[in-house]
Scaffold this active site. Structure first.
Site, short mmCIF file in Angstrom:
data_model
loop_
_atom_site.label_atom_id
_atom_site.label_comp_id
_atom_site.label_asym_id
_atom_site.label_seq_id
_atom_site.Cartn_x
_atom_site.Cartn_y
_atom_site.Cartn_z
N HIS A 1 0.73 -1.37 0.35
CA HIS A 1 0.07 -0.22 0.04
C HIS A 1 0.63 1.16 -0.14
O HIS A 1 0.23 2.11 -0.11
CB HIS A 1 -0.97 0.20 1.08
CG HIS A 1 -0.21 0.33 2.64
ND1 HIS A 1 0.80 -0.24 3.41
CD2 HIS A 1 -0.11 1.65 3.16
CE1 HIS A 1 1.36 0.15 4.55
NE2 HIS A 1 0.54 1.29 3.98
N1 UDP Z 1 -5.28 -5.22 7.93
C1 UDP Z 1 -6.04 -5.11 8.30
N2 UDP Z 1 -6.66 -5.94 6.91
C2 UDP Z 1 -5.93 -5.55 5.44
C3 UDP Z 1 -4.45 -5.39 5.19
C4 UDP Z 1 -3.87 -4.94 6.45
O1 UDP Z 1 -6.67 -5.14 9.11
O2 UDP Z 1 -6.87 -5.89 4.58
C5 UDP Z 1 -4.13 -4.76 9.15
C6 UDP Z 1 -3.22 -5.22 9.69
O3 UDP Z 1 -3.17 -6.18 10.26
C7 UDP Z 1 -1.90 -4.21 10.52
C8 UDP Z 1 -2.59 -3.10 10.04
O4 UDP Z 1 -3.83 -3.30 9.39
O5 UDP Z 1 -2.94 -4.94 12.04
C9 UDP Z 1 -1.16 -2.33 9.29
O6 UDP Z 1 -2.35 -1.17 8.43
P1 UDP Z 1 -1.34 -0.95 7.02
O7 UDP Z 1 -0.43 -1.76 6.56
O8 UDP Z 1 -2.84 -0.03 6.37
O9 UDP Z 1 -0.28 0.26 7.50
P2 UDP Z 1 0.73 0.65 8.49
O10 UDP Z 1 0.97 -0.39 9.43
O11 UDP Z 1 1.73 0.46 7.32
O12 UDP Z 1 1.17 1.91 9.23
#
Ligand code: UDP
Length: 391
Positions: free
Chosen positions: A209
């Site tokens: 993402h």
């Molecule tokens: N997550 C979720 N569904 C998805 C993809 C990710 O619930 O389809 C959760 C994942 O388990 C984690 C969080 O979203 O807890 C991570 O979010 P993201 O990857 O959007 O952002 P980042 O952590 O990079 O800031």
């Protein structure tokens, strides 16, 4: 004590879930309120509502409905709208999470009103200033009064930047709290493996993402080509931005990859736990891979969660390097290492420490003074709206 929490993006809902629950618990014993502001940065039902429902997060008191614009548009509109909420609510502290536009907008709105700011997941650095998240982190940390850090590296980063240690509290990682709290429920309630026809321990879970990956046609092509070259089943819950870009760039996901809509947290946790290997550019998913004992390939040049690379659980492979397919095959065959130590992310009690820290901050003006803002006798109190706008 009155807390205004500002969230707007998926990972913030998950982090806020465990802290909000702890605030509610503490509120049974003392005067304590939390009001949630949802900026609207993530607005699709499967990027937002599902987390409020599944994780029992209190309904937002305000929904600002700001999303879908550029970084500048979103941040500017959020600052204006959050300022208005803060002028009405006059909270004792504004609580923010992570590194999104919602985080930095809330911090900038609060600091100009001289309202204390508490930042959860403070001190993380990728040392890559081309990332919007890095800019958001640095700015937020430098205007925050209470900085809750998840790792030892985060504490060191803040010290190196000259942030007063009196304002920093090493609490551990709230995402470990969330994993501990929700993993057994996910195991019981989620039927995602059956729905997708996945066999436990026999697939790769992928997420992509980050702007640096999704917004480059060459990088997105490299990801798709690498996934096509891998002989193992891959499950890829598509973030809306990745879906949009694949379409715009005319790229087709190979038939061997099971594509899904973004998943709810319980389904995601279950898929992570049963994966043989995780390939991601997400910060949260990198750590969750570790919490579940699953090896991880991080599709980036660098990571804020350096300790996982040092521990050998996380391998950095930029998608444009041409090595992604090969790395996925190799790590799938190797499987997980023997042992790991959770203590690098605390003990699963970060949310409790955060709430203790907030309450202590309210009762100890010394901590507030450490920021230098409360010590300034000339700083105006939070004014009523007409006076403030005249200032
Ligand atoms: N997550 C979720 N569904 C998805 C993809 C990710 O619930 O389809 C959760 C994942 O388990 C984690 C969080 O979203 O807890 C991570 O979010 P993201 O990857 O959007 O952002 P980042 O952590 O990079 O800031």
């Amino acid at each position: 004590m009155n807390i205004t929490t500002v969230v707007g993006a998926r990972p913030q809902f998950i982090k806020a879930a465990v802290v909000s629950r702890e605030i509610a618990r503490e509120a049974e014993r003392r005067p304590l309120t939390e009001r949630i502001v949802h900026t609207g940065q993530h607005f699709d039902a499967n990027m937002s509502d599902v987390f409020f429902e599944e994780l029992g997060i209190p309904a937002p008191a305000h929904h600002l409905g700001i999303g879908g614009g550029t970084h500048g548009q979103n941040t500017g509109r959020m600052i204006e709208a959050i300022e208005s909420v803060l002028l009405d609510e006059r909270p004792d502290v504004v609580l923010v999470y992570g590194d999104t536009d919602s985080t930095v907008a809330a911090a900038l709105a609060a600091v100009k009103l001289n309202i204390p700011i508490a930042h959860v997941e403070a001190g993380l650095r990728s040392f890559n200033r081309r990332m919007p998240e890095e800019i958001n982190r640095v700015i937020t940390d430098h205007v925050s009064d209470l900085l809750f850090t998840p790792t030892a590296a985060a504490v060191e980063n803040l010290a190196r930047e000259g942030i007063s240690s009196a304002a920093v509290q090493a609490v551990g990682d709230v995402m470990l709290d969330a994993t501990i709290d929700f993993a057994s429920r996910a195991e019981r309630e989620s039927t995602i493996l059956e729905q997708l026809g996945c066999t436990s321990g026999a697939y790769i879970l992928a997420t992509v993402h980050r702007q640096e990956n999704t917004d480059s046609p060459a990088v997105m092509k490299a990801v798709v080509d690498a996934f096509a070259a891998v002989s193992r089943p891959i499950v890829w819950p598509l973030h809306p931005r990745a879906r949009r870009r694949l379409h715009e760039f005319g790229l087709t996901v190979p038939a061997t990859v099971v594509v899904t809509e973004p998943l709810g947290y319980l389904d995601m946790v279950k898929l992570e736990k049963h994966a043989r290997l995780i390939a991601t550019d997400s910060g949260g998913v990198q750590k969750e891979a570790y919490f579940h004992g699953v090896p991880c390939v991080t599709m980036r040049e660098e990571t804020e969660w350096r300790e996982l690379v040092d521990a050998g659980w996380n391998v950095l492979v930029p998608p444009g390097s041409g090595r992604l397919g090969e790395a996925l095959e190799a790590l799938f065959s190797t499987g997980p290492a023997e042992s790991r130590s959770m203590s690098i992310y605390g003990d699963g009690q970060a949310a409790k420490r955060i709430v203790d820290g907030l309450l202590g901050f309210a009762s100890t003006p010394a901590a507030w003074t450490a920021s230098g803002r409360a010590a300034d006798a000339t700083a105006p109190p939070i004014a009523a709206r007409p006076d403030w706008s005249a200032a």
